[in-house]
Design a protein around this motif. Structure first.
Motif, mmCIF file in Angstrom:
data_model
loop_
_atom_site.group_PDB
_atom_site.id
_atom_site.type_symbol
_atom_site.label_atom_id
_atom_site.label_comp_id
_atom_site.label_asym_id
_atom_site.label_seq_id
_atom_site.Cartn_x
_atom_site.Cartn_y
_atom_site.Cartn_z
ATOM 1 N N MET A 63 13.532 -3.795 4.176
ATOM 2 C CA MET A 63 12.924 -2.712 3.896
ATOM 3 C C MET A 63 11.656 -2.167 4.912
ATOM 4 O O MET A 63 11.067 -3.361 5.562
ATOM 5 N N GLU A 64 11.542 -1.024 5.212
ATOM 6 C CA GLU A 64 10.643 -0.468 6.418
ATOM 7 C C GLU A 64 9.187 -0.230 5.959
ATOM 8 O O GLU A 64 8.392 -0.956 6.521
ATOM 9 N N LYS A 65 9.001 0.552 5.098
ATOM 10 C CA LYS A 65 7.683 1.234 4.940
ATOM 11 C C LYS A 65 7.387 1.357 3.529
ATOM 12 O O LYS A 65 7.672 1.985 2.657
ATOM 13 N N LEU A 66 6.165 0.729 3.066
ATOM 14 C CA LEU A 66 5.568 0.945 1.761
ATOM 15 C C LEU A 66 4.203 1.176 1.902
ATOM 16 O O LEU A 66 3.493 0.857 2.440
ATOM 17 N N VAL A 67 3.866 2.380 0.970
ATOM 18 C CA VAL A 67 2.504 2.842 0.817
ATOM 19 C C VAL A 67 1.967 2.384 -0.502
ATOM 20 O O VAL A 67 2.664 2.555 -1.379
ATOM 21 N N ILE A 68 0.758 1.626 -0.179
ATOM 22 C CA ILE A 68 0.219 1.079 -1.503
ATOM 23 C C ILE A 68 -1.057 1.773 -1.894
ATOM 24 O O ILE A 68 -1.685 2.410 -0.964
ATOM 25 N N ILE A 69 -1.170 2.434 -3.061
ATOM 26 C CA ILE A 69 -2.078 3.483 -3.786
ATOM 27 C C ILE A 69 -2.647 2.800 -4.643
ATOM 28 O O ILE A 69 -2.223 2.921 -5.873
ATOM 29 N N PRO A 70 -4.001 2.276 -4.888
ATOM 30 C CA PRO A 70 -4.707 1.498 -5.836
ATOM 31 C C PRO A 70 -5.255 2.994 -6.647
ATOM 32 O O PRO A 70 -5.566 4.104 -6.027
ATOM 33 N N THR A 71 -5.104 2.563 -8.010
ATOM 34 C CA THR A 71 -5.565 3.833 -8.818
ATOM 35 C C THR A 71 -6.608 3.161 -9.955
ATOM 36 O O THR A 71 -6.099 2.376 -10.577
ATOM 37 N N TYR A 72 -7.403 4.293 -10.329
ATOM 38 C CA TYR A 72 -8.152 4.018 -11.562
ATOM 39 C C TYR A 72 -8.610 5.318 -12.025
ATOM 40 O O TYR A 72 -9.265 6.309 -11.218
ATOM 41 N N ASN A 73 -8.194 5.924 -13.010
ATOM 42 C CA ASN A 73 -8.336 7.267 -13.505
ATOM 43 C C ASN A 73 -8.080 8.206 -12.586
ATOM 44 O O ASN A 73 -8.932 9.229 -12.013
ATOM 45 N N GLU A 74 -6.637 8.503 -12.236
ATOM 46 C CA GLU A 74 -6.346 9.328 -11.158
ATOM 47 C C GLU A 74 -5.052 10.096 -11.853
ATOM 48 O O GLU A 74 -4.153 10.641 -11.127
ATOM 49 N N LYS A 75 -5.294 10.513 -13.132
ATOM 50 C CA LYS A 75 -4.130 11.185 -13.758
ATOM 51 C C LYS A 75 -3.936 12.756 -13.053
ATOM 52 O O LYS A 75 -2.880 13.119 -13.156
#
Length: 246
Positions: free
Chosen positions: A1-13
């Motif tokens: 697998m090539e590309k992974l975007v990590i997005i951390p969230t806290y209260n991002e509805k």
């Protein structure tokens, strides 16, 4: 697998579905990992509702309680390496980073020979928009401060829009990364640089968030100021590289 975007969230509805849709609309085979720290506003539930449409591209890791940006990314890095991704990205959920720039960050590593590419506000062509003056002064001042203390040749060391090749993350002992807030981004770049990896900066336009609220705090700023001094002091001793190298 090539590309992974990590997005951390806290209260991002208010942002999470739009940012996920924007990344997938690029049609560049980016996968997404959301690391949610038990958002009480239901961010995790929204992600789960979208997984049916993207069963092999959208992933969710839920953690209990707010544990900090740095630990969220470390969690995501380890997850990505275990799954075999070659390029791992950091990106905010609030559209302060333009998802279209993911392609340019990827190209800087996959085609341009960089090991780390940084979406930079402070190289030629980079800029900020709609940012309060105090945040702008704090950010730019921090970049100058970091450069003076560490001598690291990165003009935007606090940037949170980054692409790492898997080789970089595999080489770093992620359990030895000390900081969780403002200093985390600095420490990751500094460690990669000290281990001999090539860092390239890609000019971006950083826009202030339209929805939700900033997670910046006095504690995070204090960690950044003192953390830079600590990082540089530790790096002066031989055992530093042995500690941070995997």
């Amino acid at each position: 697998m090539e590309k992974l975007v990590i997005i951390p969230t806290y209260n991002e509805k208010d942002n999470i579905q739009n940012i996920i849709d924007a990344v997938f609309s690029l049609q560049q085979d980016f996968h997404i990992l959301i690391v949610d720290d038990g958002s009480p506003d239901g961010t995790g539930a929204i992600v789960k509702s979208l997984q049916g449409s993207h069963p092999n591209e959208l992933f969710l890791e839920e953690r209990s309680g707010k544990q900090g940006l740095g630990t969220a990314y470390i969690h995501g890095f380890k997850w990505a390496l275990a799954k075999g991704y070659r390029y791992i990205f950091e990106m905010d959920a609030d559209f302060s980073h333009n998802p279209k720039d993911l392609i340019r960050l990827y190209d800087a590593c996959a085609k341009g020979g960089a090991d780390v590419s940084v979406g930079s506000r402070y190289v030629k062509g980079g800029k900020t928009e709609n940012w309060p003056w105090d945040r702008a002064v704090l950010s730019y001042g921090a970049s100058i401060y970091v450069g003076l203390i560490t001598w690291m040749p990165v003009k935007d060391p606090t940037a949170g829009f980054v692409c790492y090749s898997s080789a970089v993350l595999e080489a770093i002992n992620l359990d030895q990364i000390q900081f969780v807030g403002y200093a985390f981004q600095i420490e990751m770049k500094f460690t990669a640089w000290k281990l001999g990896f090539k860092i390239a900066e890609v000019p971006i336009t950083f826009k202030d968030r339209k929805e939700g609220y900033s997670k910046m705090s006095k504690g995070i700023v204090k960690e950044g100021i003192l953390g830079v001094l600590k990082i540089q002091w530790q790096s002066l001793f031989r055992k530093y590289k042995k500690r941070v190298r995997n």
